[in-house]
Write an enzyme that holds these catalytic residues in place. Structure first.
Site, PDB file in Angstrom:
ATOM      1  N   TYR A 260       0.827  -1.223   0.000  1.00  0.00           N
ATOM      2  CA  TYR A 260       0.000   0.000   0.000  1.00  0.00           C
ATOM      3  C   TYR A 260       0.858   1.269   0.000  1.00  0.00           C
ATOM      4  CZ  TYR A 260      -4.167  -2.744   0.183  1.00  0.00           C
ATOM      5  OH  TYR A 260      -5.172  -3.623  -0.169  1.00  0.00           O
TER       6      TYR A 260
ATOM      7  N   GLN B  81     -15.188   2.344  -6.086  1.00  0.00           N
ATOM      8  CA  GLN B  81     -14.496   1.202  -5.480  1.00  0.00           C
ATOM      9  C   GLN B  81     -13.007   1.534  -5.383  1.00  0.00           C
ATOM     10  OE1 GLN B  81     -16.129  -2.774  -7.185  1.00  0.00           O
ATOM     11  NE2 GLN B  81     -16.439  -1.244  -8.779  1.00  0.00           N
ATOM     12  N   ASN B  82     -12.616   2.617  -6.030  1.00  0.00           N
ATOM     13  CA  ASN B  82     -11.198   2.971  -6.106  1.00  0.00           C
ATOM     14  C   ASN B  82     -10.740   3.632  -4.817  1.00  0.00           C
ATOM     15  OD1 ASN B  82     -11.393   2.058  -8.725  1.00  0.00           O
ATOM     16  ND2 ASN B  82     -11.616   4.106  -9.612  1.00  0.00           N
TER      17      ASN B  82
ATOM     18  N   HIS C  80     -14.647   1.457  -0.610  1.00  0.00           N
ATOM     19  CA  HIS C  80     -13.553   0.557  -0.224  1.00  0.00           C
ATOM     20  C   HIS C  80     -12.403   1.308   0.407  1.00  0.00           C
ATOM     21  CE1 HIS C  80     -15.078  -2.717  -3.216  1.00  0.00           C
ATOM     22  NE2 HIS C  80     -15.750  -2.686  -2.084  1.00  0.00           N
TER      23      HIS C  80
ATOM     24  N   CYS D  92      -6.450   3.772  12.506  1.00  0.00           N
ATOM     25  CA  CYS D  92      -5.772   3.243  13.699  1.00  0.00           C
ATOM     26  C   CYS D  92      -6.562   2.036  14.227  1.00  0.00           C
ATOM     27  CB  CYS D  92      -5.694   4.323  14.783  1.00  0.00           C
ATOM     28  SG  CYS D  92      -4.899   3.705  16.288  1.00  0.00           S
TER      29      CYS D  92
ATOM     30  N   CYS E 243       0.071   6.623  16.007  1.00  0.00           N
ATOM     31  CA  CYS E 243      -1.228   7.239  15.668  1.00  0.00           C
ATOM     32  C   CYS E 243      -1.232   8.653  16.267  1.00  0.00           C
ATOM     33  CB  CYS E 243      -2.353   6.398  16.288  1.00  0.00           C
ATOM     34  SG  CYS E 243      -3.947   7.245  16.318  1.00  0.00           S
TER      35      CYS E 243
ATOM     36  N   GLY F 229     -15.943   1.333 -15.746  1.00  0.00           N
ATOM     37  CA  GLY F 229     -14.589   0.829 -15.499  1.00  0.00           C
ATOM     38  C   GLY F 229     -14.491  -0.191 -14.401  1.00  0.00           C
ATOM     39  N   THR F 230     -15.478  -1.091 -14.328  1.00  0.00           N
ATOM     40  CA  THR F 230     -15.372  -2.136 -13.317  1.00  0.00           C
ATOM     41  C   THR F 230     -15.741  -3.484 -13.924  1.00  0.00           C
ATOM     42  OG1 THR F 230     -16.088  -2.907 -11.127  1.00  0.00           O
ATOM     43  CG2 THR F 230     -17.694  -1.658 -12.428  1.00  0.00           C
ATOM     44  N   SER F 231     -15.030  -4.520 -13.452  1.00  0.00           N
ATOM     45  CA  SER F 231     -15.230  -5.868 -14.007  1.00  0.00           C
ATOM     46  C   SER F 231     -16.475  -6.529 -13.431  1.00  0.00           C
ATOM     47  CB  SER F 231     -14.004  -6.741 -13.670  1.00  0.00           C
ATOM     48  OG  SER F 231     -13.870  -6.829 -12.243  1.00  0.00           O
TER      49      SER F 231
HETATM   50  C1  BV8 Z   1     -17.899  -8.172   2.052  1.00  0.00           C
HETATM   51  C2  BV8 Z   1      -9.830  -2.215  -1.834  1.00  0.00           C
HETATM   52  C3  BV8 Z   1     -19.166  -8.886   3.874  1.00  0.00           C
HETATM   53  C4  BV8 Z   1      -8.461  -2.559  -1.476  1.00  0.00           C
HETATM   54  C5  BV8 Z   1     -11.002  -4.134  -2.793  1.00  0.00           C
HETATM   55  C6  BV8 Z   1     -18.634 -15.564  -3.064  1.00  0.00           C
HETATM   56  C7  BV8 Z   1     -19.651 -15.003  -3.822  1.00  0.00           C
HETATM   57  C8  BV8 Z   1     -19.965 -13.656  -3.718  1.00  0.00           C
HETATM   58  C9  BV8 Z   1     -19.234 -12.827  -2.864  1.00  0.00           C
HETATM   59  C10 BV8 Z   1     -18.221 -13.382  -2.126  1.00  0.00           C
HETATM   60  C11 BV8 Z   1     -17.920 -14.733  -2.216  1.00  0.00           C
HETATM   61  N1  BV8 Z   1     -16.877 -14.965  -1.385  1.00  0.00           N
HETATM   62  C12 BV8 Z   1     -16.526 -13.818  -0.757  1.00  0.00           C
HETATM   63  C13 BV8 Z   1     -17.335 -12.852  -1.200  1.00  0.00           C
HETATM   64  C14 BV8 Z   1     -17.329 -11.444  -0.793  1.00  0.00           C
HETATM   65  C15 BV8 Z   1     -16.174 -10.705  -1.439  1.00  0.00           C
HETATM   66  C16 BV8 Z   1     -16.189 -10.889  -2.937  1.00  0.00           C
HETATM   67  O1  BV8 Z   1     -16.975 -10.270  -3.628  1.00  0.00           O
HETATM   68  N2  BV8 Z   1     -15.266 -11.734  -3.439  1.00  0.00           N
HETATM   69  C17 BV8 Z   1     -15.209 -11.940  -4.879  1.00  0.00           C
HETATM   70  C18 BV8 Z   1     -13.761 -12.089  -5.294  1.00  0.00           C
HETATM   71  C19 BV8 Z   1     -16.057 -13.164  -5.216  1.00  0.00           C
HETATM   72  N3  BV8 Z   1     -16.385  -9.316  -1.118  1.00  0.00           N
HETATM   73  C20 BV8 Z   1     -15.923  -8.821   0.040  1.00  0.00           C
HETATM   74  O2  BV8 Z   1     -15.234  -9.444   0.821  1.00  0.00           O
HETATM   75  C21 BV8 Z   1     -16.368  -7.404   0.367  1.00  0.00           C
HETATM   76  N4  BV8 Z   1     -16.885  -7.405   1.707  1.00  0.00           N
HETATM   77  O3  BV8 Z   1     -18.481  -8.916   1.285  1.00  0.00           O
HETATM   78  O4  BV8 Z   1     -18.203  -8.011   3.382  1.00  0.00           O
HETATM   79  C22 BV8 Z   1     -20.439  -8.177   3.914  1.00  0.00           C
HETATM   80  C23 BV8 Z   1     -20.879  -7.387   2.859  1.00  0.00           C
HETATM   81  C24 BV8 Z   1     -22.102  -6.767   2.938  1.00  0.00           C
HETATM   82  C25 BV8 Z   1     -22.852  -6.957   4.057  1.00  0.00           C
HETATM   83  C26 BV8 Z   1     -22.379  -7.724   5.096  1.00  0.00           C
HETATM   84  C27 BV8 Z   1     -21.170  -8.341   5.034  1.00  0.00           C
HETATM   85  C28 BV8 Z   1     -15.210  -6.430   0.354  1.00  0.00           C
HETATM   86  C29 BV8 Z   1     -14.599  -6.385  -1.014  1.00  0.00           C
HETATM   87  C30 BV8 Z   1     -13.626  -5.222  -1.091  1.00  0.00           C
HETATM   88  C31 BV8 Z   1     -12.237  -5.713  -1.366  1.00  0.00           C
HETATM   89  N5  BV8 Z   1     -11.369  -4.544  -1.608  1.00  0.00           N
HETATM   90  N6  BV8 Z   1     -10.248  -3.041  -2.970  1.00  0.00           N
HETATM   91  C32 BV8 Z   1      -7.489  -2.230  -2.578  1.00  0.00           C
HETATM   92  O5  BV8 Z   1      -7.809  -1.450  -3.485  1.00  0.00           O
HETATM   93  O6  BV8 Z   1      -6.376  -2.759  -2.491  1.00  0.00           O
HETATM   94  S1  BV8 Z   1     -11.505  -5.000  -4.152  1.00  0.00           S
HETATM   95  C33 BV8 Z   1     -10.929  -4.323  -5.612  1.00  0.00           C
HETATM   96  O7  BV8 Z   1     -11.349  -5.188  -6.686  1.00  0.00           O
HETATM   97  C34 BV8 Z   1     -11.598  -3.020  -5.995  1.00  0.00           C
HETATM   98  O8  BV8 Z   1     -11.863  -2.198  -4.908  1.00  0.00           O
HETATM   99  C35 BV8 Z   1     -12.864  -3.391  -6.673  1.00  0.00           C
HETATM  100  O9  BV8 Z   1     -13.950  -3.458  -5.777  1.00  0.00           O
HETATM  101  C36 BV8 Z   1     -12.642  -4.806  -7.072  1.00  0.00           C
HETATM  102  C37 BV8 Z   1     -12.915  -4.977  -8.541  1.00  0.00           C
HETATM  103  O10 BV8 Z   1     -11.981  -4.270  -9.194  1.00  0.00           O
HETATM  104  P1  BV8 Z   1     -12.386  -3.310 -10.415  1.00  0.00           P
HETATM  105  O11 BV8 Z   1     -12.423  -1.931  -9.880  1.00  0.00           O
HETATM  106  O12 BV8 Z   1     -13.596  -3.802 -11.135  1.00  0.00           O
HETATM  107  O13 BV8 Z   1     -11.104  -3.499 -11.295  1.00  0.00           O
HETATM  108  P2  BV8 Z   1     -10.784  -4.740 -12.235  1.00  0.00           P
HETATM  109  O14 BV8 Z   1      -9.322  -4.707 -12.515  1.00  0.00           O
HETATM  110  O15 BV8 Z   1     -11.414  -5.983 -11.685  1.00  0.00           O
HETATM  111  O16 BV8 Z   1     -11.571  -4.379 -13.575  1.00  0.00           O
HETATM  112  C38 BV8 Z   1     -11.199  -3.218 -14.291  1.00  0.00           C
HETATM  113  C39 BV8 Z   1     -12.229  -3.071 -15.390  1.00  0.00           C
HETATM  114  O17 BV8 Z   1     -11.953  -1.859 -16.091  1.00  0.00           O
HETATM  115  C40 BV8 Z   1     -12.158  -4.199 -16.407  1.00  0.00           C
HETATM  116  O18 BV8 Z   1     -13.475  -4.635 -16.688  1.00  0.00           O
HETATM  117  C41 BV8 Z   1     -11.516  -3.539 -17.650  1.00  0.00           C
HETATM  118  O19 BV8 Z   1     -12.071  -4.051 -18.852  1.00  0.00           O
HETATM  119  C42 BV8 Z   1     -11.937  -2.107 -17.477  1.00  0.00           C
HETATM  120  N7  BV8 Z   1     -10.996  -1.142 -18.054  1.00  0.00           N
HETATM  121  C43 BV8 Z   1      -9.634  -1.222 -18.102  1.00  0.00           C
HETATM  122  N8  BV8 Z   1      -9.146  -0.117 -18.702  1.00  0.00           N
HETATM  123  C44 BV8 Z   1     -10.212   0.664 -19.031  1.00  0.00           C
HETATM  124  C45 BV8 Z   1     -11.388   0.018 -18.626  1.00  0.00           C
HETATM  125  N9  BV8 Z   1     -12.603   0.528 -18.827  1.00  0.00           N
HETATM  126  C46 BV8 Z   1     -12.673   1.729 -19.453  1.00  0.00           C
HETATM  127  N10 BV8 Z   1     -11.589   2.419 -19.869  1.00  0.00           N
HETATM  128  C47 BV8 Z   1     -10.354   1.917 -19.682  1.00  0.00           C
HETATM  129  N11 BV8 Z   1      -9.283   2.621 -20.121  1.00  0.00           N
END
Ligand code: BV8
Length: 233
Positions: free
Chosen positions: A56, A91-92, A109, A117, A136, A175-177
């Site tokens: 980070y 989400q960024n 996020h 802290c 802190c 811009g999200t997958s």
């Molecule tokens: C939670 C912060 C409980 C840190 C991030 C099974 C099924 C369903 C869900 C789950 C499961 N098992 C576990 C879960 C829950 C889990 C989850 O979803 N897992 C997934 C992998 C299945 N989620 C969690 O744990 C979340 N918390 O569920 O808590 C809860 C919830 C509610 C109520 C009660 C309890 C917490 C998730 C947060 C994790 N933190 N980031 C950091 O940044 O380091 S995740 C991180 O990846 C991002 O924040 C974002 O959310 C996520 C997806 O990333 P994207 O932003 O979409 O980026 P990506 O690279 O994937 O895609 C980029 C896109 O842009 C592509 O499509 C590409 O084509 C496009 N692109 C590229 N260039 C361009 C473009 N588009 C336009 N122009 C361009 N030039």
């Protein structure tokens, strides 16, 4: 589109890609360089805090060297000129929406430029490293961590997001997958509440099927065009 009053926009890493910030899942992206479990989970942090802090710290430093792109600027223009409700849920963890001038931004996020802290739960604006375990400013404990939401942790301000989705006439995903929940489910919630849904992305995301309309292309092209048309009424 004149019957559109309340808008929710969801942004992901793709909106910052053209600013030079790595996405997660594109080739060469962040998750290719590191296992998610090692750097974006509380367990990973407990196992190897130095690795996670360095991961980070590097991103916090990098984000201060890049600039918002035309897509961020177009959303900031929408924010300034749109008289109805607007909420930019991102989400960024970068601050490019704010640096482009957007005000109605919600970081579900967390943020790279904030430290949390673990001892007193205070949040502090932070642009430096955390690797060297600074105290802190609030309680003096050496318990600062990145103020980001890891997998398994609860995203921030979910109630405020669902309130906005319930009132939305239009939901736009940029811009999200669509790979991570609960953000990936917002399009279905929005549809259920009667909103129109639009996806602007380089390619179809995992939830593309749920959108009324999906446009593929670069955010720096798609977003300014969409905003200009919307503001033209
Ligand atoms: C939670 C912060 C409980 C840190 C991030 C099974 C099924 C369903 C869900 C789950 C499961 N098992 C576990 C879960 C829950 C889990 C989850 O979803 N897992 C997934 C992998 C299945 N989620 C969690 O744990 C979340 N918390 O569920 O808590 C809860 C919830 C509610 C109520 C009660 C309890 C917490 C998730 C947060 C994790 N933190 N980031 C950091 O940044 O380091 S995740 C991180 O990846 C991002 O924040 C974002 O959310 C996520 C997806 O990333 P994207 O932003 O979409 O980026 P990506 O690279 O994937 O895609 C980029 C896109 O842009 C592509 O499509 C590409 O084509 C496009 N692109 C590229 N260039 C361009 C473009 N588009 C336009 N122009 C361009 N030039």
């Amino acid at each position: 589109m004149t019957d559109i009053r309340n808008i929710v926009v969801l942004t992901g890493a793709g909106i910052s890609a053209e600013s030079g910030i790595d996405t997660f899942r594109d080739a060469g992206g962040l998750w290719e360089q590191h296992r998610v479990e090692d750097v974006a989970t509380p367990e990973g942090f407990a196992r190897d805090p130095d690795l996670v802090q360095r991961f980070y710290d590097a991103r916090r430093e990098a984000v201060q060297k890049v600039k918002p792109n035309a897509a961020h600027e177009a959303l900031a223009r929408l924010d300034a000129e749109w008289e109805g409700d607007l909420l930019i849920v991102t989400q960024n963890v970068d601050d490019l929406h704010e640096r482009a001038g957007a005000k109605r931004v919600l970081h579900m996020h967390g943020e790279l430029l904030s430290a949390l802290c673990s001892a007193c739960e205070a949040r502090h604006s932070w642009s430096d490293t955390l690797f060297d375990q600074p105290a802190c400013p609030g309680c003096g404990e050496q318990a600062l961590r990145p103020d980001v939401v890891w997998f398994g942790e609860m995203p921030y301000e979910m109630e405020r997001i669902y309130t906005a989705l319930r009132r939305a006439d239009l939901f736009v995903s940029i811009g999200t997958s669509g790979a991570v929940y609960p953000a990936a489910g917002f399009v279905r919630d929005a549809r259920e509440y009667g909103a129109r849904t639009l996806e602007l992305n380089l390619e179809r995301g995992e939830g593309s099927y749920w959108f009324d309309e999906s446009r593929q292309g670069l955010a720096s092209h798609l977003v300014p065009d969409w905003v200009a048309n919307l503001l033209a009424g």
